[in-house]
Scaffold this active site. Sequence first.
Site, PDB file in Angstrom:
ATOM      1  N   ASP A 357       0.927  -1.164   0.102  1.00 38.81           N
ATOM      2  CA  ASP A 357       0.061   0.143   0.032  1.00 38.81           C
ATOM      3  C   ASP A 357       1.022   1.264   0.081  1.00 38.81           C
ATOM      4  OD1 ASP A 357      -1.261  -2.227   0.896  1.00 38.81           O
ATOM      5  OD2 ASP A 357      -2.882  -1.100   2.254  1.00 38.81           O
ATOM      6  N   GLU A 487      -8.160 -10.161  -4.267  1.00 37.45           N
ATOM      7  CA  GLU A 487      -8.040 -11.237  -3.388  1.00 37.45           C
ATOM      8  C   GLU A 487      -9.352 -12.033  -3.243  1.00 37.45           C
ATOM      9  OE1 GLU A 487      -4.738  -9.089  -0.615  1.00 37.45           O
ATOM     10  OE2 GLU A 487      -6.854  -9.069   0.372  1.00 37.45           O
TER      11      GLU A 487
END
Length: 772
Positions: A357, A487
């Site tokens: 991130d 995901e």
Amino acid sequence: MKNYIKPDEWNIIEEGFDPHLNKISESIFSIGNGRMGQRANFEEAYSGETLQGNYVAGIYYPDKTRVGWWKNGYPEYFAKVLNATNWVGIDIRIGDETLDLNNCKVTAFKRVLNMKEGYLTRSFIAENKNGKAVKVIAKRFCSIIDDEVGALHYQLVPLNFENIVLSVTSFIDGDVKNEDSNYDEKFWNEVSKEQDKNTDYLLLKTKKTDFDVCTSARSTILINNESVSLSPVMSEKYLGQTVKVNVKQGDVIDVYKIVSNLTSENHEKQVLIERSKQVIDQASAKGFEQLLKEHSDAWAVKWQESDIVIAGDVAAQQAIRFNIFQLNQTYTGKDARLNIGPKGFTGEKYGGSTYWDTEAYCIPFYLSTAPQEVAKNLLVYRYKHLQKAIENASKLGFKDGAALYPMVTMNGEECHNEWEITFEEIHRNGAIAFAIFNYVRYTGDESYLSEYGLEVLIGIARFWKQRVNWSTEKNKYVMLGVTGPNEYENNVNNNWYTNTLAAWCLKYTVEVAEIVKEKYPEQYQNVILNANLNAELEFADWTKIVTNMYYPYDENTGVFLQQDGFMDKEQILVKDLAAEERPLNQKWSWDRILRSGFIKQADVLQGMYFFEDDYELETLRKNFDFYESRTVHESSLSPCVHSILAAKLNDEQRAYEFYLRTARLDLDDYNNDTEDGLHITSMAGTWMSIVEGFAGMRVRNNQLKFSPFLPKQWDSFSFTIGFRGVQLKIKITIRQIIITNNSGQTLEVLIFNELYSIPKGEKVISYNGTVV
């Protein structure tokens, strides 16, 4: 979605006490300074639902992995930021009853996070079971000037009783544990403790990692402005200063507490307590009010650098300032050993460790709003972990200097233990390479490539070279068994984003090598030697892969396929999904999620965001419409990318809708998970939604370009950015784009597609792209 935070441009306000919202508020009202942080836990005792959280940057514990089935290559631990000594504690006893809002009738409750000046206040009136009522006003902050120091002021007034013994104890308590401890283990051992002159010193050591942290607290208690003598109290991992006094209605009890947290990361262990005494003496000499003034003055400077002003939309204004505030108090860039955890100093979830991130979402914010060294330190952090990344790759069978950066880390070592993430979500490598590209593109600092960047890129390129394999059937290089950014898909073949990113990394590494070879020949030779690089052979191999990489594509829809077989899934759109079925990750089995076509976050679109110049607008539009309609946005990182792409497509309505969702994600608890901590890294994406989305800021050929639009909900918006030593103020109204050069040198910028020169101290005004 919750809706209890009051609209205000500069403050986050909660009025009235609802115990069911308390853990959410503990996250939202968190404070920090880049070196330490504190959830908004109450100073007094609270027996209701709470997540106690005090955090010290860089201090972690390798909690033993807890999995049902061990697999070769699993890390042995999951690194966790530690719940450290509770320094805000103040125990209040009215007679023989403890003040505890969970057992009181609470009225006039108000909590305010003053973002402009960087402090938290709380006030309430509480009546205990015996009918005794008190009024409390509390204020606290973590100093961004003295970043090892925090301070609080707690004032209590009896409202309806007298001749009752009031006991006040100001304490520090190291007998804490992490809520996410895998085996309910406590991670701290006591080393020593001291008390002197109303001051408590508690020295703790972490198990296994042997970090020492000394927490010191100097307490002053006044009764009606008169200082009173305090009595020390002590037990295991606990120290306090207490006073017992007969009080009457209207008496004013003030508790001042100045605290320091010093660690063995920054001070020699043998002098840690002595150094703590010096710091607490220096801070106490200033006193609460001076510490607060210096802190508030420093916040004024931060806001000058990073504020975004929105006229005509209080909810949007409050939201963007909240995001910027949390980013600034999470990371300051002073220490290249530190990074940005997804929850910052606001919670334990995700271990508080570093994820991809940082590179994908946070770098742009710090590049534009802070000195260049701040973003550079985030990249240097990865450079210093290069050897660990090579070790991580070797554990999975890679060799010859191939580097796989960890999905989750505190010290460069992989510590994430879900196989589909640890082994397969390898696109994280590409995000680090892209951040290097982004940094150099923005700053022009090509020397970074010769000092640090090229070595990192070589390790990453070697990994990709070994990770692909040749498919005889496809006559292309393919990548098997990966997890992309989405995901909700695991163990897929040929994730388009991962293949695209891998090929770009290989190409970019060769390009960077040529730059360094030409401009920094001596450093180039050092890199060749350090990396044991056979440039001719390896570059040829990498180029062959770039030329022959396979990218899944669907002829019927004209979109890039997220992965092989994506169209085999049942193609149900999110609009046809019943509201009670969401969020999927809380309502569906994992098996059902994996078999569905629903997408957690931007995947193909993440790649098109990174490499937007490679695609025609119509190609982007087709892919955006196809994938957004299947995306449930159950990752905090998803709405911002969609907002930026929608803005590029001139889809103003969806751009704004996605902005508001990412901006108020935590304030309104969109995903029912704010109680675990804030989504710090997605907050950087919120900033991107305005600056890269609505303002259309890009770097093209070493120049800034703006292609803005004004959301119809706003009257105007403005922001300040730094670019290569120049500070610009940009304001967008319904008719004008005004760019002011507040620095000492001329800068050329593109407004839409016209190039204009802005001399120092002057401004340019564009009317619908016509500049005067």
